[in-house]
Design an enzyme around this catalytic site. Structure first.
Site, PDB file in Angstrom:
ATOM      1  CD  GLU A  78      38.596 -36.442 -30.410  1.00  0.00           C
ATOM      2  OE1 GLU A  78      39.092 -36.670 -31.518  1.00  0.00           O
ATOM      3  OE2 GLU A  78      38.124 -37.525 -29.939  1.00  0.00           O
ATOM      4  CG  HIS A 119      41.915 -40.610 -33.288  1.00  0.00           C
ATOM      5  ND1 HIS A 119      42.049 -39.272 -33.256  1.00  0.00           N
ATOM      6  CD2 HIS A 119      40.639 -40.668 -32.839  1.00  0.00           C
ATOM      7  CE1 HIS A 119      40.709 -39.138 -32.715  1.00  0.00           C
ATOM      8  NE2 HIS A 119      40.277 -39.732 -32.446  1.00  0.00           N
ATOM      9  CD  GLU A 120      39.111 -44.544 -32.505  1.00  0.00           C
ATOM     10  OE1 GLU A 120      39.079 -44.716 -31.369  1.00  0.00           O
ATOM     11  OE2 GLU A 120      38.782 -43.540 -33.531  1.00  0.00           O
ATOM     12  CG  HIS A 136      40.120 -42.228 -28.035  1.00  0.00           C
ATOM     13  ND1 HIS A 136      39.480 -41.178 -27.271  1.00  0.00           N
ATOM     14  CD2 HIS A 136      39.855 -41.929 -29.371  1.00  0.00           C
ATOM     15  CE1 HIS A 136      38.954 -40.152 -28.065  1.00  0.00           C
ATOM     16  NE2 HIS A 136      39.078 -40.681 -29.315  1.00  0.00           N
TER      17      HIS A 136
END
Length: 503
Positions: free
Chosen positions: A296, A266-267, A270
């Protein structure tokens, strides 16, 4: 004509120099924030709060300077190209908001949020909301005051929401979250009534050191640029930085290595967006991410559409088996099931599955709206939080640490942030559907561990533009249609219908 063009260029260059200076001050403040959450000693808060407050004040002063207003006025009467006009548009919006807010209030908010972080941490560690409550009350008051200065005639929560998503609109957020709630609650109920039990291959204890090695493996696999980033741990996973220094953090639970792995993916999403922003536009809006819905979407498209796919696990499972010997006999299908299980009793947003995740967002959205609008008091939050969890998720937190203290956002003063999580997830599915249409055998490429074409597609259609387009225009440009939840709902209905044998 040449003299007029030269004067115009000189004006724009002077303006751009000021914009870049503001950006550098803000980026320096960002590094101090990263340091506070990751490595700063606990005793550093008094000095750090003053440091961050000072940088916030300087940034505010630079942005609201009379000369900045004069330059904006002058440039808006000039014949600018598309890129210049976009920079002026974005800075004008920030300028208009900032000039309405007293510098003293900006400093006070910054100082209060710095002091709030250790109080939130202590309250969470000691499972005692009362430790954080007085600071939360102050933050709510300050955010109301902030919103009132910007637009006293507008709903204060809408004003704060526009801080994070200025272009899609609060109506879009409310309509989308309502649509997700209406569509997903019955699906979640059907899943829970299903007789299907998905595989749970991780049943032992997995030390943090080995989990970190696996997190580094997945970052390598997906194409993280280590020359411009790093991996650390934090109480609440996050990513921050610029295209030259985009850092990620995660956290480890020795009973749940899959949680840390998905958090890292997830990170990464980003960070790879940040790393994909154009180098030559650093310090300007064209070198900055397009607000939080789009940001997001980048994390969610990698975590969910890629990281939770069967194709991804066909490629990555051998690395998991190298790190954890007790899963040597686990099949790709079992790992795929484990990555997509809908949990019966999940209380933690960052550990939630794709379906229940959005009910976590709805709870926060409804409570923070009520707080900012003055419809509830801070001391009502824990009980109301637990009631809503029971209503929407069928579970009730036993502790504040697992309830209203689990997320860091309110300690940052980030009210209006949460809706963008669901908006981003919805956009991720829309973007992935278009990428799948444009890229030859995207599923096969993921299965082979080849991510260059997908990286290139995202860079070409999203990353390279920075803030050139507004959010809605960027979505239209990338996908050929306006923002819609249809792709996300089709995706989850198809995936979970198959996983849980739903008719």
């Amino acid at each position: 004509m040449a003299t007029e063009a030269t004067a115009e260029n000189t004006t724009y260059e002077e303006f751009l120099g000021k914009v870049k200076r503001i950006s550098n001050v803000q980026n320096a403040a960002g590094i101090l924030g990263w340091d506070q959450e990751v490595v700063m000693p606990e005793g550093g808060t008094p000095a750090r709060s003053q440091q961050r407050s000072a940088l916030s004040a300087i940034s505010h002063e630079l942005l609201t300077d009379d000369e900045m207003g004069e330059l904006l006025d002058e440039l808006e009467s000039e014949d600018l190209d598309d890129e210049q006009a976009a920079v002026v548009r974005e800075v004008r919006r920030e300028y208009e908001r900032a000039t309405r807010v007293p510098g003293e209030l900006v400093e006070e908010i910054s100082r209060t949020t710095s002091e709030a972080l250790p109080k939130w941490k202590k309250a969470r560690e000691e499972d005692d909301f009362s430790i954080f409550a007085p600071t939360l009350e102050k933050l709510v008051e300050l955010e109301r005051e902030y919103a009132d200065h910007i637009d006293p005639d507008k709903d204060p929560y809408e004003v704060l929401f526009e801080e994070y998503e200025p272009y899609l609109g609060i109506d879009t957020a409310e309509e989308t979250l309502a649509e997700l709630r209406d569509e997903l609650v019955p699906l979640i109920e059907d899943v829970r009534e299903s007789d299907v039990e998905l595989a749970t291959p991780f049943e032992g204890t997995y030390d943090a050191e080995t989990q970190e090695e696996l997190s580094r493996d997945v970052l390598d696999t997906l194409g993280y640029d280590w020359d411009r980033g790093r991996l650390d741990t934090a109480p609440h996973p996050f990513s921050s930085g610029t295209q030259f220094d985009a850092r990620v953090t995660t956290r480890f639970d020795e009973s749940d290595p899959l949680g840390a792995l998905m958090s890292t993916v997830h990170e990464f999403g980003h960070a790879t967006y940040t790393q994909g922003l154009p180098d030559e536009q650093y310090g300007t809006p064209l070198g900055q991410a397009r607000d939080l819905t789009v940001h997001e979407s980048q994390s969610r498209v990698w975590e969910n559409n890629v990281g939770r796919s069967r194709a991804f696990w066909e490629n990555f499972l051998p690395l998991v088996k190298e790190r954890f010997s007790d899963v040597e006999d686990v099949s790709v299908e079992e790992m795929y099931e484990a990555a997509n299980e809908v949990y019966e009793d999940n209380l933690i947003r960052v550990e939630a599955d794709e379906l229940t995740y959005h009910m976590h967002i709805v709870v926060r959205f409804e409570i923070e709206k009520a707080l900012i609008r003055g419809e509830i008091e801070v001391d009502e939050v824990p009980e109301l939080w637990n009631d809503k969890y029971e209503e929407y998720l069928g579970v009730r937190p036993d502790t504040d640490a697992d309830g209203c203290l689990q997320d860091i956002h309110w300690s940052h003063g980030s009210f209006g942030y949460f809706p963008t999580y669901s908006l981003g997830s919805v956009l991720a599915a829309q973007l992935y559907a278009k990428a799948d249409e444009d890229i030859d055998d995207l599923d096969g490429q993921i299965r082979a561990g080849e991510f260059d074409d997908f990286h290139d597609w995202l860079t070409t259609n999203i990353h390279q533009y920075g803030c050139l387009y507004t959010t809605d225009d960027l979505i239209e440009h990338a996908t050929g249609e306006s923002f819609t939840a249809d792709y996300f709902l089709d995706y989850v209905n198809e995936k979970y219908g198959a996983l849980y044998d739903l008719e």
